[in-house]
Design a protein around this motif. Structure first.
Motif, PDB file in Angstrom:
ATOM      1  N   SER A 121       0.622  -1.380   0.234  1.00  0.00           N
ATOM      2  CA  SER A 121       0.312   0.506   0.197  1.00  0.00           C
ATOM      3  C   SER A 121       0.953   1.279  -0.268  1.00  0.00           C
ATOM      4  CB  SER A 121      -1.034  -0.241   1.249  1.00  0.00           C
ATOM      5  OG  SER A 121      -1.144   1.244   1.523  1.00  0.00           O
ATOM      6  N   ALA A 122       0.499   2.021  -1.227  1.00  0.00           N
ATOM      7  CA  ALA A 122       1.387   3.706  -0.332  1.00  0.00           C
ATOM      8  C   ALA A 122       0.422   3.876   0.797  1.00  0.00           C
ATOM      9  CB  ALA A 122       0.695   4.589  -1.674  1.00  0.00           C
ATOM     10  N   LEU A 123       0.044   3.708   1.029  1.00  0.00           N
ATOM     11  CA  LEU A 123       0.366   4.483   3.013  1.00  0.00           C
ATOM     12  C   LEU A 123       1.078   3.741   3.904  1.00  0.00           C
ATOM     13  CD1 LEU A 123      -3.628   5.101   2.482  1.00  0.00           C
ATOM     14  CD2 LEU A 123      -1.862   6.871   2.302  1.00  0.00           C
ATOM     15  N   ALA A 124       1.745   2.487   3.363  1.00  0.00           N
ATOM     16  CA  ALA A 124       2.387   1.771   4.178  1.00  0.00           C
ATOM     17  C   ALA A 124       3.580   1.995   3.619  1.00  0.00           C
ATOM     18  CB  ALA A 124       1.745   0.844   4.488  1.00  0.00           C
ATOM     19  N   SER A 125       4.759   2.105   2.768  1.00  0.00           N
ATOM     20  CA  SER A 125       5.219   2.076   2.449  1.00  0.00           C
ATOM     21  C   SER A 125       6.060   3.333   2.581  1.00  0.00           C
ATOM     22  CB  SER A 125       5.067   2.668   0.239  1.00  0.00           C
ATOM     23  OG  SER A 125       4.662   3.822   0.048  1.00  0.00           O
ATOM     24  N   ALA A 126       6.366   3.944   3.231  1.00  0.00           N
ATOM     25  CA  ALA A 126       7.597   5.399   3.428  1.00  0.00           C
ATOM     26  C   ALA A 126       6.879   6.367   4.544  1.00  0.00           C
ATOM     27  CB  ALA A 126       7.803   6.498   2.581  1.00  0.00           C
ATOM     28  N   PRO A 127       7.138   6.027   5.380  1.00  0.00           N
ATOM     29  CA  PRO A 127       7.011   6.243   6.920  1.00  0.00           C
ATOM     30  C   PRO A 127       7.607   8.309   6.814  1.00  0.00           C
ATOM     31  CG  PRO A 127       9.381   5.043   6.871  1.00  0.00           C
ATOM     32  CD  PRO A 127       8.951   4.859   6.234  1.00  0.00           C
ATOM     33  N   ILE A 128       7.046   8.746   7.878  1.00  0.00           N
ATOM     34  CA  ILE A 128       7.288  10.215   7.798  1.00  0.00           C
ATOM     35  C   ILE A 128       7.733  10.420   9.282  1.00  0.00           C
ATOM     36  CG2 ILE A 128       5.945  10.531   5.899  1.00  0.00           C
ATOM     37  CD1 ILE A 128       3.418  11.147   8.028  1.00  0.00           C
ATOM     38  N   LYS A 129       8.617  11.549   9.437  1.00  0.00           N
ATOM     39  CA  LYS A 129       8.280  11.874  10.369  1.00  0.00           C
ATOM     40  C   LYS A 129       7.443  12.831  11.903  1.00  0.00           C
ATOM     41  CE  LYS A 129      12.842   9.885  10.864  1.00  0.00           C
ATOM     42  NZ  LYS A 129      13.013   8.643  12.281  1.00  0.00           N
ATOM     43  N   ILE A 130       7.364  12.103  13.093  1.00  0.00           N
ATOM     44  CA  ILE A 130       6.405  12.831  13.578  1.00  0.00           C
ATOM     45  C   ILE A 130       7.297  13.343  15.186  1.00  0.00           C
ATOM     46  CG2 ILE A 130       4.222  12.669  15.133  1.00  0.00           C
ATOM     47  CD1 ILE A 130       3.215  12.416  12.812  1.00  0.00           C
ATOM     48  N   PHE A 131       7.016  14.344  15.532  1.00  0.00           N
ATOM     49  CA  PHE A 131       7.922  14.598  16.952  1.00  0.00           C
ATOM     50  C   PHE A 131       9.091  13.225  16.611  1.00  0.00           C
ATOM     51  CE2 PHE A 131       3.412  15.093  17.890  1.00  0.00           C
ATOM     52  CZ  PHE A 131       3.506  16.130  18.116  1.00  0.00           C
ATOM     53  N   GLY A 132      10.034  13.063  15.977  1.00  0.00           N
ATOM     54  CA  GLY A 132      10.927  12.395  16.333  1.00  0.00           C
ATOM     55  C   GLY A 132      11.061  11.425  15.894  1.00  0.00           C
ATOM     56  N   ALA A 133       9.293  10.300  15.224  1.00  0.00           N
ATOM     57  CA  ALA A 133       8.911   9.198  15.141  1.00  0.00           C
ATOM     58  C   ALA A 133       8.312   9.105  13.651  1.00  0.00           C
ATOM     59  CB  ALA A 133       8.044   8.278  16.218  1.00  0.00           C
ATOM     60  N   GLY A 134       9.104   7.598  13.673  1.00  0.00           N
ATOM     61  CA  GLY A 134       9.152   7.081  12.090  1.00  0.00           C
ATOM     62  C   GLY A 134       7.047   6.680  12.054  1.00  0.00           C
ATOM     63  N   VAL A 135       7.025   7.422  11.326  1.00  0.00           N
ATOM     64  CA  VAL A 135       5.535   6.416  11.220  1.00  0.00           C
ATOM     65  C   VAL A 135       4.239   6.395  10.164  1.00  0.00           C
ATOM     66  CG1 VAL A 135       4.684   7.270  13.383  1.00  0.00           C
ATOM     67  CG2 VAL A 135       4.160   8.382  11.613  1.00  0.00           C
ATOM     68  N   TYR A 136       4.043   5.168   9.646  1.00  0.00           N
ATOM     69  CA  TYR A 136       3.197   5.331   8.223  1.00  0.00           C
ATOM     70  C   TYR A 136       1.969   6.039   7.793  1.00  0.00           C
ATOM     71  CZ  TYR A 136       6.441   1.755   7.497  1.00  0.00           C
ATOM     72  OH  TYR A 136       7.667   0.880   7.412  1.00  0.00           O
ATOM     73  N   PRO A 137       2.146   7.253   6.942  1.00  0.00           N
ATOM     74  CA  PRO A 137       0.599   7.575   7.012  1.00  0.00           C
ATOM     75  C   PRO A 137      -0.889   6.908   7.969  1.00  0.00           C
ATOM     76  CG  PRO A 137       1.623   8.583   4.768  1.00  0.00           C
ATOM     77  CD  PRO A 137       2.342   6.954   6.424  1.00  0.00           C
ATOM     78  N   LEU A 138      -0.923   5.706   6.998  1.00  0.00           N
ATOM     79  CA  LEU A 138      -1.787   5.025   7.133  1.00  0.00           C
ATOM     80  C   LEU A 138      -2.073   5.195   8.510  1.00  0.00           C
ATOM     81  CD1 LEU A 138      -4.013   2.979   6.172  1.00  0.00           C
ATOM     82  CD2 LEU A 138      -2.651   1.073   6.506  1.00  0.00           C
ATOM     83  N   GLN A 139      -0.784   4.659   9.757  1.00  0.00           N
ATOM     84  CA  GLN A 139      -1.055   4.707  11.153  1.00  0.00           C
ATOM     85  C   GLN A 139      -2.005   5.923  11.421  1.00  0.00           C
ATOM     86  OE1 GLN A 139       3.012   3.641  11.295  1.00  0.00           O
ATOM     87  NE2 GLN A 139       2.370   2.132  13.340  1.00  0.00           N
TER      88      GLN A 139
END
Length: 289
Positions: A121-139
């Motif tokens: 899924s494109a929403l679970a392929s590349a994590p983004i940084k939030i408060f220093g943590a890498g999370v997937y958009p799907l999360q």
């Protein structure tokens, strides 16, 4: 680590809450539950993968088709495995729905295969940084979907004709029947809706885990624990309990390790129910003499 655990926990908790909402819906309408909810969740993930990845259908169409089949499964369970036993005053529907889940799990294992499959899924392929943590958009999307569905259900129940019909059956099935409401059809709709919600949870969570015929068993058990913990008769209680359960599970896993996750979390569930037997937001039944 804390930020990542919180975001992951909220996402997981939303999935538990969605599946648990299915238990809540059928319980308040018919005083029965479908113990094949976990299998319905697995069915949604497997069909979403089959239609969308294996056959190459557009993902929106694949999701709609998967949810339609899940809803059909709920209708079959209600008509063939719940209604006949309830009509005879028997509680055998408990074992019948458990057996339905086992049959479905094994049928999928023989047709889909036993090996887990990745659900790209494109929403679970590349994590983004939030408060220093890498999370997937799907999360981030999953909790919004879960809370959005809970809100839509509240609006439908209280502001539409179909919703008020459902509430009438909940409050007094005999009076609703006298008013011309088809109680059997309303109960069947509640089962279809509950399995569709479970299927949606499976589709949403699949890209973050994997798709297999065995994925629904533990999810179903946890969702039922969430439904009991929140109070089977309270929709918002179930959702809040799901979020709390997911957060505790993610925090325990992050700081203690996955070996201790189930031990600690289910111990907390037992302690909470010992303190509040009717759940966090449930109410004790009143017996009239």
């Amino acid at each position: 680590m804390l930020a990542s655990a919180i975001i992951s926990g909220i996402g997981l908790g939303s999935m538990y809450g969605l599946i648990a909402l299915g238990f809540h819906i059928t319980y308040v309408v018919s005083s029965t539950v479908n113990f094949a909810q976990g299998s319905a969740m697995m069915l949604g993930a497997v069909l979403g993968y089959t239609f969308g990845i294996r056959y190459g259908w557009p993902m929106p169409l694949a999701v709609i088709a998967a949810l339609a089949v899940c809803a059909l499964f709920g209708l079959v369970v209600e008509r063939c495995l719940v209604r006949p036993f309830v009509a005879k005053g028997s509680n055998a529907w408990l074992m019948a729905t458990v057996a339905a889940g086992i049959v479905l799990d094994n049928a999928v294992m023989f047709t889909f295969g036993k090996e887990p499959r990745g659900f790209p899924s494109a929403l679970a392929s590349a994590p983004i940084k939030i408060f220093g943590a890498g999370v997937y958009p799907l999360q981030l999307i999953i909790p919004l979907v879960g809370l959005g569905i809970a809100g839509v259900m509240h609006l439908v129940l209280h502001h539409t004709r179909r919703g008020k019909t459902l509430l009438a059956v909940v409050q007094n099935p005999d009076a609703a029947r006298l008013m011309g409401i088809n109680v059997h059809r309303t109960v069947a709709i509640s089962f279809a809706l509950s399995t569709a919600l479970a299927g949606l949870a499976g589709i949403l969570i699949a890209p973050l885990f994997s798709v297999s015929s065995e994925m629904g068993t533990l999810f179903g058990i946890k969702a039922f624990a969430v439904a009991i913990l929140g109070g089977m008769g309270s929709a918002w209680g179930v959702v809040i309990a799901g979020l709390a359960y997911g957060l505790i599970e993610a925090l325990v896993t992050s700081y203690l390790g996955s070996v201790y996750t189930q031990i600690v979390v289910f111990s907390i569930v037992i302690a909470a129910l010992a303190w509040m037997p009717n759940g966090l937001f449930g109410r004790a039944a009143i017996n009239k003499v």
